[in-house]
Design a protein around this motif. Structure first.
Motif, PDB file in Angstrom:
ATOM      1  N   VAL A 199       0.839  -1.205   0.000  1.00 29.00           N
ATOM      2  CA  VAL A 199       0.000   0.000   0.000  1.00 29.00           C
ATOM      3  C   VAL A 199       0.873   1.254   0.000  1.00 29.00           C
ATOM      4  CG1 VAL A 199      -1.647   1.333   1.359  1.00 29.00           C
ATOM      5  CG2 VAL A 199      -1.997  -1.111   1.029  1.00 29.00           C
ATOM      6  N   GLY A 200       1.925   1.268   0.808  1.00 24.08           N
ATOM      7  CA  GLY A 200       2.806   2.433   0.837  1.00 24.08           C
ATOM      8  C   GLY A 200       3.495   2.673  -0.493  1.00 24.08           C
ATOM      9  N   ALA A 201       4.017   1.601  -1.106  1.00 27.09           N
ATOM     10  CA  ALA A 201       4.658   1.755  -2.413  1.00 27.09           C
ATOM     11  C   ALA A 201       3.657   2.182  -3.479  1.00 27.09           C
ATOM     12  CB  ALA A 201       5.335   0.446  -2.806  1.00 27.09           C
ATOM     13  N   THR A 202       2.417   1.740  -3.352  1.00 28.10           N
ATOM     14  CA  THR A 202       1.398   2.119  -4.334  1.00 28.10           C
ATOM     15  C   THR A 202       1.092   3.602  -4.266  1.00 28.10           C
ATOM     16  OG1 THR A 202       0.422  -0.088  -4.226  1.00 28.10           O
ATOM     17  CG2 THR A 202      -0.957   1.678  -5.092  1.00 28.10           C
ATOM     18  N   THR A 203       1.046   4.173  -3.068  1.00 25.23           N
ATOM     19  CA  THR A 203       0.798   5.616  -2.960  1.00 25.23           C
ATOM     20  C   THR A 203       1.932   6.427  -3.592  1.00 25.23           C
ATOM     21  OG1 THR A 203       1.808   5.646  -0.753  1.00 25.23           O
ATOM     22  CG2 THR A 203      -0.575   5.310  -0.878  1.00 25.23           C
ATOM     23  N   VAL A 204       3.172   5.934  -3.496  1.00 28.10           N
ATOM     24  CA  VAL A 204       4.281   6.617  -4.167  1.00 28.10           C
ATOM     25  C   VAL A 204       4.152   6.467  -5.676  1.00 28.10           C
ATOM     26  CG1 VAL A 204       6.797   6.670  -4.440  1.00 28.10           C
ATOM     27  CG2 VAL A 204       5.790   6.320  -2.175  1.00 28.10           C
ATOM     28  N   TYR A 205       3.746   5.298  -6.135  1.00 29.79           N
ATOM     29  CA  TYR A 205       3.560   5.079  -7.569  1.00 29.79           C
ATOM     30  C   TYR A 205       2.486   6.014  -8.129  1.00 29.79           C
ATOM     31  CZ  TYR A 205       1.757   2.829 -11.785  1.00 29.79           C
ATOM     32  OH  TYR A 205       1.292   2.584 -13.066  1.00 29.79           O
ATOM     33  N   LEU A 206       1.404   6.158  -7.424  1.00 29.96           N
ATOM     34  CA  LEU A 206       0.307   7.004  -7.896  1.00 29.96           C
ATOM     35  C   LEU A 206       0.601   8.492  -7.764  1.00 29.96           C
ATOM     36  CD1 LEU A 206      -2.718   5.013  -6.408  1.00 29.96           C
ATOM     37  CD2 LEU A 206      -1.908   4.997  -8.764  1.00 29.96           C
ATOM     38  N   GLY A 207       1.654   8.844  -7.043  1.00 31.01           N
ATOM     39  CA  GLY A 207       2.008  10.243  -6.877  1.00 31.01           C
ATOM     40  C   GLY A 207       1.197  10.975  -5.838  1.00 31.01           C
ATOM     41  N   THR A 208       0.523  10.259  -4.965  1.00 30.27           N
ATOM     42  CA  THR A 208      -0.280  10.912  -3.922  1.00 30.27           C
ATOM     43  C   THR A 208       0.517  11.180  -2.651  1.00 30.27           C
ATOM     44  OG1 THR A 208      -1.063   8.746  -3.187  1.00 30.27           O
ATOM     45  CG2 THR A 208      -2.409   9.917  -4.802  1.00 30.27           C
ATOM     46  N   HIS A 209       1.693  10.548  -2.500  1.00 31.35           N
ATOM     47  CA  HIS A 209       2.515  10.734  -1.305  1.00 31.35           C
ATOM     48  C   HIS A 209       3.986  10.791  -1.688  1.00 31.35           C
ATOM     49  CE1 HIS A 209      -0.247  10.572   2.105  1.00 31.35           C
ATOM     50  NE2 HIS A 209      -0.923   9.621   1.475  1.00 31.35           N
ATOM     51  N   TRP A 210       4.748  11.523  -0.868  1.00 28.09           N
ATOM     52  CA  TRP A 210       6.189  11.494  -0.969  1.00 28.09           C
ATOM     53  C   TRP A 210       6.719  10.197  -0.355  1.00 28.09           C
ATOM     54  CZ3 TRP A 210       7.668  15.680  -3.727  1.00 28.09           C
ATOM     55  CH2 TRP A 210       6.938  16.866  -3.619  1.00 28.09           C
ATOM     56  N   VAL A 211       7.975   9.887  -0.661  1.00 23.54           N
ATOM     57  CA  VAL A 211       8.607   8.707  -0.057  1.00 23.54           C
ATOM     58  C   VAL A 211       8.695   8.868   1.454  1.00 23.54           C
ATOM     59  CG1 VAL A 211      10.719   7.331   0.031  1.00 23.54           C
ATOM     60  CG2 VAL A 211       9.904   8.204  -2.159  1.00 23.54           C
ATOM     61  N   SER A 212       9.029  10.058   1.926  1.00 26.13           N
ATOM     62  CA  SER A 212       9.121  10.300   3.372  1.00 26.13           C
ATOM     63  C   SER A 212       7.766  10.147   4.059  1.00 26.13           C
ATOM     64  CB  SER A 212       9.695  11.683   3.636  1.00 26.13           C
ATOM     65  OG  SER A 212       8.937  12.682   2.965  1.00 26.13           O
ATOM     66  N   ASP A 213       6.674  10.448   3.362  1.00 27.08           N
ATOM     67  CA  ASP A 213       5.338  10.232   3.940  1.00 27.08           C
ATOM     68  C   ASP A 213       5.112   8.757   4.256  1.00 27.08           C
ATOM     69  OD1 ASP A 213       5.001  12.898   3.483  1.00 27.08           O
ATOM     70  OD2 ASP A 213       3.758  12.640   1.689  1.00 27.08           O
ATOM     71  N   VAL A 214       5.516   7.909   3.324  1.00 31.55           N
ATOM     72  CA  VAL A 214       5.310   6.474   3.492  1.00 31.55           C
ATOM     73  C   VAL A 214       6.191   5.935   4.618  1.00 31.55           C
ATOM     74  CG1 VAL A 214       5.505   4.243   2.354  1.00 31.55           C
ATOM     75  CG2 VAL A 214       4.595   6.206   1.106  1.00 31.55           C
ATOM     76  N   LEU A 215       7.441   6.377   4.668  1.00 34.24           N
ATOM     77  CA  LEU A 215       8.329   5.922   5.735  1.00 34.24           C
ATOM     78  C   LEU A 215       7.789   6.304   7.106  1.00 34.24           C
ATOM     79  CD1 LEU A 215      11.819   6.794   4.179  1.00 34.24           C
ATOM     80  CD2 LEU A 215      10.690   4.565   4.279  1.00 34.24           C
ATOM     81  N   LEU A 216       7.285   7.528   7.232  1.00 34.73           N
ATOM     82  CA  LEU A 216       6.724   7.943   8.510  1.00 34.73           C
ATOM     83  C   LEU A 216       5.411   7.219   8.814  1.00 34.73           C
ATOM     84  CD1 LEU A 216       7.609   9.950  10.703  1.00 34.73           C
ATOM     85  CD2 LEU A 216       5.898  11.528   9.801  1.00 34.73           C
TER      86      LEU A 216
END
Length: 364
Positions: A199-216
C-alpha cells in the motif's frame, strides 16, 4: 405495573458472551517484553529521524522530488488499473469494516468483546497520533507542490505521514496481534507486512505521497502495534464496564415499576418490538386481581392498552360542524372574470407608452 423481559437478538448475543470463554488454553495476551521495548525504542528513533530530516530539508526531501519527477505511473502505466484497487486495502473505511466483521465473529466464538475493543482502541490511537501530526505539519502532496526542492511544510496540507500506510499497518496488524497461536501470529504478521509495504509503495507510484510520507506512515503504525500491550488493562476495563452497564440496566428494568398512565403510553412502543409484556402487580391490582398475565398485542392502540391496564380513557365529545347546503353546478351563480386573463407584457406596455411599434419576433 412490573415487566417481564423477553430476550431479543441483542440480549441473546450478550447471553452468549456471558458464557465461559472458549479460548485456547495456551492463548496469552501480548506483554511488553524486553524485545518489544527495544523494537519500540528503535521505531520511535526512526520516526523522529524522519521528521527531523524533512524539517531540515535534507537529502530525504531531495529524494522525494527525484521520485516525483520520475513519475512511476508514467513509467509503468500497465500497473495503474491494478494498483488503483490495491490501494483500497489502506483506506480506513473499507478495511475497518472487513476486519471488524471478522473480529466480530471471533468475539462470538470466543465469548469475549476483547477483539472488537482492541480494534477500536488501536483505531482511536491511530486517529489521534497520525491526525495530529498531519494537521500540525500541514505538508502538501506531490500534485500540489509549489516550490521545487521545498519540503512543502506548514502549507495547509494533510499528507505527512501517509494515512493509508499507517492504517494498513494497524488494521491488518491487529489480526496478528489477536492471533490464537504462535504460528498463526507469524503468518499474519508476514501478511500484514506485505500488505502495508504494498500500500505504501502504491501511494508513491500514484504520486499521492512522498517517499518520506510512506516511511513515517510505516513507523507510526508500527509504534501503535508495539505499544498496544500497555493498553491491555484499559481494554479489559472497557469490556468489564460494558457488561456491568448491561447487567445494571437489566436489573433496573426487571425490578422497576411503571405507573399505569405511563404504561398506557409506552406499551404500544415497547410491544412493537416484541421485547416487553405488561403484567399487573399484585399490590396495585388488589385482592380481586386476575393472576394471569395480560398479554398486550404489538398492534394495540392507546385506548385498548389503557383499558387493559384498568384505566379507560374518557370519551371525547363528537365535534359538530355547521351544515352547509350543497349546490349543484347549474344552481351556482355564474361569475364573470374581470379584466384580461393574460399577464401584462411590460415591454409592449413600455413601447406603447413611447409610441413605437414592437419589433417582430422573427424575420430580418
Amino acid at each position: 405495573m412490573r415487566t417481564d423481559q423477553i430476550l431479543t437478538r441483542l440480549e441473546r448475543v450478550f447471553a452468549r458472551l456471558d458464557r465461559e470463554p472458549e479460548r485456547p488454553a495456551h492463548l496469552q495476551t501480548p506483554r511488553m517484553s524486553r524485545h518489544r521495548i527495544v523494537l519500540l525504542g528503535s521505531t520511535l528513533a526512526f520516526y523522529l529521524a524522519i521528521v527531523v530530516a524533512v524539517l531540515t530539508t535534507s537529502w530525504l526531501v531531495r529524494l522525494d522530488w527525484q521520485v516525483m519527477f520520475f513519475r512511476p505511473y508514467e513509467q509503468w502505466p500497465q500497473l495503474h488499473a491494478f494498483l488503483d484497487y490495491l490501494v483500497v486495502l489502506g483506506q480506513r473505511g473499507p478495511t475497518a469494516v472487513m476486519v471488524a466483521a471478522w473480529l466480530g465473529w471471533r468475539s462470538w466464538r470466543q465469548h469475549t468483546l476483547r477483539p472488537l475493543i482492541t480494534l477500536g482502541v488501536s483505531l482511536l490511537l491511530l486517529n489521534i497520533t497520525v491526525g495530529s501530526v498531519k494537521l500540525g505539519l500541514g505538508r502538501l502532496g506531490p500534485h500540489y507542490a509549489t516550490r521545487i526542492g521545498s519540503a512543502e511544510l506548514f502549507a495547509g496540507g494533510d499528507i505527512f505521514p501517509s494515512g493509508h500506510t499507517a492504517n494498513a499497518v494497524v488494521t491488518w496488524g491487529i489480526l496478528a496481534y489477536l492471533a490464537s497461536t504462535v504460528r498463526t501470529r507469524r503468518v499474519l504478521s508476514v501478511f500484514s507486512a506485505v500488505v502495508s509495504l504494498s500500500v505504501g509503495a502504491t501511494t508513491v507510484y500514484l504520486g499521492t505521497h512522498w517517499v518520506s510520507d510512506v516511511l513515517l506512515g510505516w513507523s507510526a503504525g508500527l509504534l501503535i502495534m508495539l505499544a498496544l500491550p500497555w493498553f491491555e488493562p484499559l481494554i479489559a476495563g472497557v469490556e468489564a464496564w460494558v457488561f456491568e452497564m448491561r447487567e445494571r440496566q437489566r436489573r433496573r428494568l426487571e425490578a422497576g415499576t411503571v405507573p399505569a398512565p405511563v404504561a398506557a403510553l409506552l406499551t404500544p412502543l415497547l410491544s412493537a418490538g416484541g421485547k416487553w409484556q405488561l403484567r399487573p402487580a399484585a399490590a396495585a391490582a388488589g385482592a380481586g386481581a386476575d393472576p394471569e398475565p395480560l398479554a398486550v398485542p404489538a398492534t394495540a392502540s392507546a385506548p385498548a392498552t389503557a383499558a387493559l391496564a384498568g384505566h379507560a380513557p374518557t370519551p371525547r365529545p363528537a365535534a359538530h360542524l355547521p351544515v352547509r347546503p350543497h349546490l349543484i353546478r347549474s344552481e351556482r351563480t355564474p361569475v364573470t372574470p374581470v379584466g384580461s386573463r393574460r399577464p401584462a407584457h411590460t415591454e409592449r406596455a413600455a413601447a406603447a407608452a413611447r409610441g413605437t411599434a414592437a419589433r417582430p419576433a422573427t424575420g430580418g
